[in-house]
Design a protein around this motif. Structure first.
Motif, PDB file in Angstrom:
ATOM      1  N   MET A  64       0.790  -1.167   0.029  1.00 46.53           N
ATOM      2  CA  MET A  64       0.002   0.024   0.021  1.00 46.53           C
ATOM      3  C   MET A  64       0.824   1.144  -0.194  1.00 46.53           C
ATOM      4  O   MET A  64       1.844   1.417   0.882  1.00 46.53           O
ATOM      5  N   HIS A  65       0.829   2.159  -1.041  1.00 45.73           N
ATOM      6  CA  HIS A  65       1.492   3.448  -1.021  1.00 45.73           C
ATOM      7  C   HIS A  65       0.513   4.264  -0.126  1.00 45.73           C
ATOM      8  O   HIS A  65      -0.379   4.106  -0.147  1.00 45.73           O
ATOM      9  N   ASN A  66       1.357   5.546   0.335  1.00 44.96           N
ATOM     10  CA  ASN A  66       0.601   6.303   1.293  1.00 44.96           C
ATOM     11  C   ASN A  66      -0.001   5.507   2.516  1.00 44.96           C
ATOM     12  O   ASN A  66      -1.253   6.111   2.731  1.00 44.96           O
ATOM     13  N   ALA A  67       0.610   4.784   2.929  1.00 46.46           N
ATOM     14  CA  ALA A  67      -0.255   3.602   3.704  1.00 46.46           C
ATOM     15  C   ALA A  67      -0.391   4.441   5.249  1.00 46.46           C
ATOM     16  O   ALA A  67      -1.514   4.029   5.717  1.00 46.46           O
ATOM     17  N   GLY A  68       0.028   5.658   5.554  1.00 48.32           N
ATOM     18  CA  GLY A  68      -0.212   6.216   6.593  1.00 48.32           C
ATOM     19  C   GLY A  68      -1.301   7.255   6.414  1.00 48.32           C
ATOM     20  O   GLY A  68      -1.785   7.868   7.341  1.00 48.32           O
ATOM     21  N   THR A  71       4.412   1.820   2.109  1.00 45.70           N
ATOM     22  CA  THR A  71       5.112   3.053   2.144  1.00 45.70           C
ATOM     23  C   THR A  71       4.627   4.343   2.882  1.00 45.70           C
ATOM     24  O   THR A  71       3.439   4.381   2.717  1.00 45.70           O
ATOM     25  N   ALA A  72       5.448   4.810   3.268  1.00 45.07           N
ATOM     26  CA  ALA A  72       4.971   6.048   3.971  1.00 45.07           C
ATOM     27  C   ALA A  72       6.213   7.010   4.557  1.00 45.07           C
ATOM     28  O   ALA A  72       7.224   6.386   4.606  1.00 45.07           O
ATOM     29  N   SER A  73       5.950   8.233   4.728  1.00 46.36           N
ATOM     30  CA  SER A  73       7.118   9.036   5.528  1.00 46.36           C
ATOM     31  C   SER A  73       7.391   8.264   6.849  1.00 46.36           C
ATOM     32  O   SER A  73       6.502   7.877   7.514  1.00 46.36           O
ATOM     33  N   PRO A  74       8.958   8.339   7.033  1.00 44.42           N
ATOM     34  CA  PRO A  74       9.262   7.615   8.352  1.00 44.42           C
ATOM     35  C   PRO A  74       8.600   8.044   9.475  1.00 44.42           C
ATOM     36  O   PRO A  74       8.687   7.073  10.408  1.00 44.42           O
ATOM     37  N   SER A  75       8.435   9.192   9.676  1.00 51.26           N
ATOM     38  CA  SER A  75       7.631   9.678  11.195  1.00 51.26           C
ATOM     39  C   SER A  75       6.383   8.826  11.255  1.00 51.26           C
ATOM     40  O   SER A  75       5.972   8.822  12.336  1.00 51.26           O
ATOM     41  N   LYS A  76       5.876   8.301  10.394  1.00 56.47           N
ATOM     42  CA  LYS A  76       4.558   7.348  10.602  1.00 56.47           C
ATOM     43  C   LYS A  76       4.789   5.932  10.812  1.00 56.47           C
ATOM     44  O   LYS A  76       3.818   5.272  11.017  1.00 56.47           O
ATOM     45  N   HIS A  77       6.064   5.479  10.665  1.00 55.90           N
ATOM     46  CA  HIS A  77       6.175   3.920  10.662  1.00 55.90           C
ATOM     47  C   HIS A  77       5.741   3.487  12.102  1.00 55.90           C
ATOM     48  O   HIS A  77       5.316   2.424  12.078  1.00 55.90           O
ATOM     49  N   GLU A  78       6.182   4.016  13.012  1.00 60.70           N
ATOM     50  CA  GLU A  78       6.046   3.398  14.470  1.00 60.70           C
ATOM     51  C   GLU A  78       4.418   3.121  14.748  1.00 60.70           C
ATOM     52  O   GLU A  78       3.930   2.198  14.962  1.00 60.70           O
ATOM     53  N   GLY A 118      -5.388   8.237   4.886  1.00 63.03           N
ATOM     54  CA  GLY A 118      -6.834   7.902   5.084  1.00 63.03           C
ATOM     55  C   GLY A 118      -7.081   6.642   4.493  1.00 63.03           C
ATOM     56  O   GLY A 118      -7.323   5.579   4.988  1.00 63.03           O
ATOM     57  N   VAL A 119      -6.877   6.688   3.033  1.00 60.92           N
ATOM     58  CA  VAL A 119      -6.911   5.402   2.433  1.00 60.92           C
ATOM     59  C   VAL A 119      -6.253   4.455   2.875  1.00 60.92           C
ATOM     60  O   VAL A 119      -6.651   3.067   3.168  1.00 60.92           O
ATOM     61  N   GLY A 120      -4.857   4.705   3.150  1.00 59.31           N
ATOM     62  CA  GLY A 120      -3.811   3.758   3.358  1.00 59.31           C
ATOM     63  C   GLY A 120      -4.290   2.988   4.811  1.00 59.31           C
ATOM     64  O   GLY A 120      -4.215   1.835   4.870  1.00 59.31           O
ATOM     65  N   LEU A 121      -4.697   3.916   5.897  1.00 59.75           N
ATOM     66  CA  LEU A 121      -5.048   3.064   7.171  1.00 59.75           C
ATOM     67  C   LEU A 121      -6.132   2.056   6.996  1.00 59.75           C
ATOM     68  O   LEU A 121      -6.492   1.149   7.480  1.00 59.75           O
ATOM     69  N   ALA A 122      -7.225   2.575   5.942  1.00 61.04           N
ATOM     70  CA  ALA A 122      -8.410   1.915   5.639  1.00 61.04           C
ATOM     71  C   ALA A 122      -7.969   0.422   5.086  1.00 61.04           C
ATOM     72  O   ALA A 122      -8.480  -0.751   5.463  1.00 61.04           O
ATOM     73  N   GLU A 167       2.208  -0.117  14.900  1.00 59.87           N
ATOM     74  CA  GLU A 167       1.330  -0.287  16.131  1.00 59.87           C
ATOM     75  C   GLU A 167      -0.303  -0.872  15.485  1.00 59.87           C
ATOM     76  O   GLU A 167      -0.862  -1.294  16.214  1.00 59.87           O
ATOM     77  N   ARG A 168      -0.486  -0.178  14.459  1.00 56.64           N
ATOM     78  CA  ARG A 168      -1.803  -0.636  13.719  1.00 56.64           C
ATOM     79  C   ARG A 168      -1.666  -1.999  13.102  1.00 56.64           C
ATOM     80  O   ARG A 168      -2.848  -2.489  12.786  1.00 56.64           O
ATOM     81  N   GLY A 169      -0.482  -2.470  12.962  1.00 58.74           N
ATOM     82  CA  GLY A 169      -0.582  -3.810  12.561  1.00 58.74           C
ATOM     83  C   GLY A 169       0.247  -4.010  11.305  1.00 58.74           C
ATOM     84  O   GLY A 169       0.045  -5.155  10.474  1.00 58.74           O
ATOM     85  N   LEU A 170       0.935  -3.069  10.749  1.00 58.79           N
ATOM     86  CA  LEU A 170       1.530  -3.070   9.358  1.00 58.79           C
ATOM     87  C   LEU A 170       2.778  -3.906   9.509  1.00 58.79           C
ATOM     88  O   LEU A 170       3.650  -3.762  10.580  1.00 58.79           O
ATOM     89  N   ASP A 171       2.827  -5.190   8.797  1.00 56.49           N
ATOM     90  CA  ASP A 171       3.910  -5.946   8.880  1.00 56.49           C
ATOM     91  C   ASP A 171       5.472  -5.341   8.637  1.00 56.49           C
ATOM     92  O   ASP A 171       6.577  -5.373   9.291  1.00 56.49           O
ATOM     93  N   PHE A 172       5.486  -4.540   7.560  1.00 51.32           N
ATOM     94  CA  PHE A 172       6.638  -4.077   6.928  1.00 51.32           C
ATOM     95  C   PHE A 172       6.626  -2.576   6.515  1.00 51.32           C
ATOM     96  O   PHE A 172       6.199  -2.352   5.272  1.00 51.32           O
ATOM     97  N   PRO A 173       6.796  -1.432   7.193  1.00 48.69           N
ATOM     98  CA  PRO A 173       6.656  -0.259   6.715  1.00 48.69           C
ATOM     99  C   PRO A 173       7.912   0.058   5.985  1.00 48.69           C
ATOM    100  O   PRO A 173       9.065  -0.665   6.102  1.00 48.69           O
ATOM    101  N   ILE A 174       8.007   0.594   4.884  1.00 46.99           N
ATOM    102  CA  ILE A 174       9.162   1.000   4.055  1.00 46.99           C
ATOM    103  C   ILE A 174       9.070   2.704   3.907  1.00 46.99           C
ATOM    104  O   ILE A 174       8.282   3.270   3.595  1.00 46.99           O
ATOM    105  N   ASP A 175      10.437   3.051   3.993  1.00 54.40           N
ATOM    106  CA  ASP A 175      10.461   4.606   3.897  1.00 54.40           C
ATOM    107  C   ASP A 175      10.768   4.928   2.502  1.00 54.40           C
ATOM    108  O   ASP A 175      11.973   4.756   1.866  1.00 54.40           O
ATOM    109  N   TYR A 176       9.688   5.376   1.756  1.00 54.88           N
ATOM    110  CA  TYR A 176       9.930   5.697   0.283  1.00 54.88           C
ATOM    111  C   TYR A 176      10.439   7.026   0.064  1.00 54.88           C
ATOM    112  O   TYR A 176      10.516   7.418  -1.230  1.00 54.88           O
ATOM    113  N   ARG A 177      10.480   7.996   1.056  1.00 51.33           N
ATOM    114  CA  ARG A 177      11.035   9.242   0.894  1.00 51.33           C
ATOM    115  C   ARG A 177      12.514   9.148   0.790  1.00 51.33           C
ATOM    116  O   ARG A 177      13.260  10.114   0.030  1.00 51.33           O
ATOM    117  N   ASN A 178      13.151   8.091   1.293  1.00 51.69           N
ATOM    118  CA  ASN A 178      14.781   8.088   1.387  1.00 51.69           C
ATOM    119  C   ASN A 178      15.581   6.966   0.945  1.00 51.69           C
ATOM    120  O   ASN A 178      16.500   6.697   1.020  1.00 51.69           O
TER     121      ASN A 178
END
Ligand SMILES: NC(=O)c1ccc[n+]([C@@H]2O[C@H](COP(=O)([O-])OP(=O)(O)OC[C@H]3O[C@@H](n4cnc5c(N)ncnc54)[C@H](OP(=O)(O)O)[C@@H]3O)[C@@H](O)[C@H]2O)c1
Length: 353
Positions: free
Chosen positions: A160-164, A185-192, A166-170, A196-207
């Motif tokens: 899911m791109h823009n996982a953090g 994928t999401a900005s790194p500030s949203k990974h934590e 509105g549509v991403g969390l849904a 916690e919401r249950g995403l298995d693998f956050p990816i920092d697509y900005r860097n």
């Protein structure tokens, strides 16, 4: 006056407040203006709005980058929660006073909206009005992307791109319910938060180059479903992230977001860089591609109703969890737009009169 009959008292204000996008431009083109109070016509329902969703499309419309948007000056807004205030001829008067959520084809960012009863659903009791306003657009979009068109199954994987957002969390809620492995994928500030919401693998697509990271995480195979609202050349890259039998759902052009000439040029660039999918390529790689524009499904209310009922049931069962990041008043609409444009939102931003 007839003896013994009290005069009808007009309790509702004669002027209602609305957020008006006065012209294309920056956040300063947004104004709160007054408009005549609506009266219900035959078959109409009038809702006193308690909260209205703000969507990325509202921002693109303000920037002049949203071809489906109404002519300006206009009132944007696709979704509201509120209380039925009055009904027109032919509508059950018992609906008055009911708490509801509704889809609005623009005009939702207003103190009162006029809709047809088919656009309206019961508000889940466990949700606040703000949370309920976060349901329709984000969850219907995710529902169609994952279940209806993306056909995501247990044990499959999704990116899911823009996982953090509105549509991403849904989408994350629905993917978890289906039992899929989730990459986002999401900005790194949203990974934590996402973990916690249950995403298995956050990816920092900005860097990072997200495709290399994804390939590494999936042993070079890729995933069965990618949902991509970024658009342009990004769709080509997302297509490359598909495993055999994989599907790519394209549903937005966030990459074009900017005010003025810059936005127009970015939109042109995105259009020029969109991939062309050859049938033989799809055939030989066992891949599928599809597009979704929820705004072009208005003529299919009989399709939308069971999807929305599933979503409301999901709230009752606890696996649909609308998350409101921040609530802004109508007068702060410009701040609300700026907050999303600065990519600071996690989940939904709502507006309250
Ligand atoms: N086709 C449809 O029916 C449909 C329906 C609903 C939404 N959409 C599309 O889905 C996307 C998400 O919508 P949403 O309402 O849920 O918004 P959102 O994701 O809640 O908010 C925007 C987020 O997108 C990310 N982003 C990526 N590129 C960006 C850019 N150039 N400028 C600003 N933010 C950017 C940012 O998060 P990160 O930096 O953390 O990724 C930002 O926080 C939008 O493209 C929207 O148009 C399409």
């Amino acid at each position: 006056m007839i003896a013994g009959v009290e005069p009808q008292v007009e309790v509702r204000a004669r002027e209602m407040r609305q957020i008006v996008t006065t012209q294309n431009g920056g956040v300063d083109v947004l104004e709160v203006r007054e408009a005549p109070d609506p009266r219900p016509g035959k078959g109409d329902v009038i809702i006193r709005v308690r909260a209205a969703g703000l969507n990325f499309a509202d921002i693109l419309a303000r920037q002049g980058l949203y071809p489906d948007g109404p002519r300006k000056p206009c009132v944007m807004g696709y979704e509201v929660s509120g209380i039925v205030d009055s009904v027109g001829e032919g509508v059950n008067p018992d609906l008055v006073g009911k708490s509801v959520i509704a889809m609005t084809r623009f005009g939702g960012q207003s103190e009162f909206v006029t809709i047809k009863a088919t656009q309206m659903f019961d508000k889940p009791q466990s949700l606040t009005f703000e949370q309920a306003a976060a349901l329709p657009v984000n969850y219907l979009t995710a529902y169609v992307l994952l279940i209806v068109m993306g056909s995501l199954h247990e044990g499959e994987s999704i990116l899911m791109h823009n996982a953090g957002g509105g549509v991403g969390l849904a989408a994350l809620d629905i993917a978890r319910k289906l039992g899929a492995v989730t990459y986002g994928t999401a900005s790194p500030s949203k990974h934590e938060f996402l973990k916690e919401r249950g995403l298995d693998f956050p990816i920092d697509y900005r860097n990072q180059d997200w495709l290399s990271v994804l390939k590494e995480l999936t042993n070079g195979r890729g995933v069965e479903l990618v949902i991509d609202p970024i658009g342009g050349a990004h769709w080509k890259k997302s297509y490359a992230a598909l495993r055999h039998t994989g599907r790519l759902g394209m549903f937005g052009v966030s990459s074009a977001s900017a005010t003025g000439l810059k936005g127009k040029l970015k939109l042109l660039k995105a259009a020029a860089q969109m991939p062309r999918f050859h049938p033989l390529g799809l055939f030989n790689k066992n891949r599928g591609v599809f597009g979704l524009n929820l705004g072009h499904l208005w003529h299919e209310p009989e399709k939308i109703a069971p999807w929305m009922r599933d979503i409301v049931r999901g709230v009752e069962e606890g696996w649909i969890r609308p998350y409101v990041d921040r609530t802004f008043t109508f007068a702060e609409a410009g701040d609300a737009h700026a907050y999303i444009e600065a990519r600071r939102n996690i989940g939904k931003v709502v507006l309250v009169p």
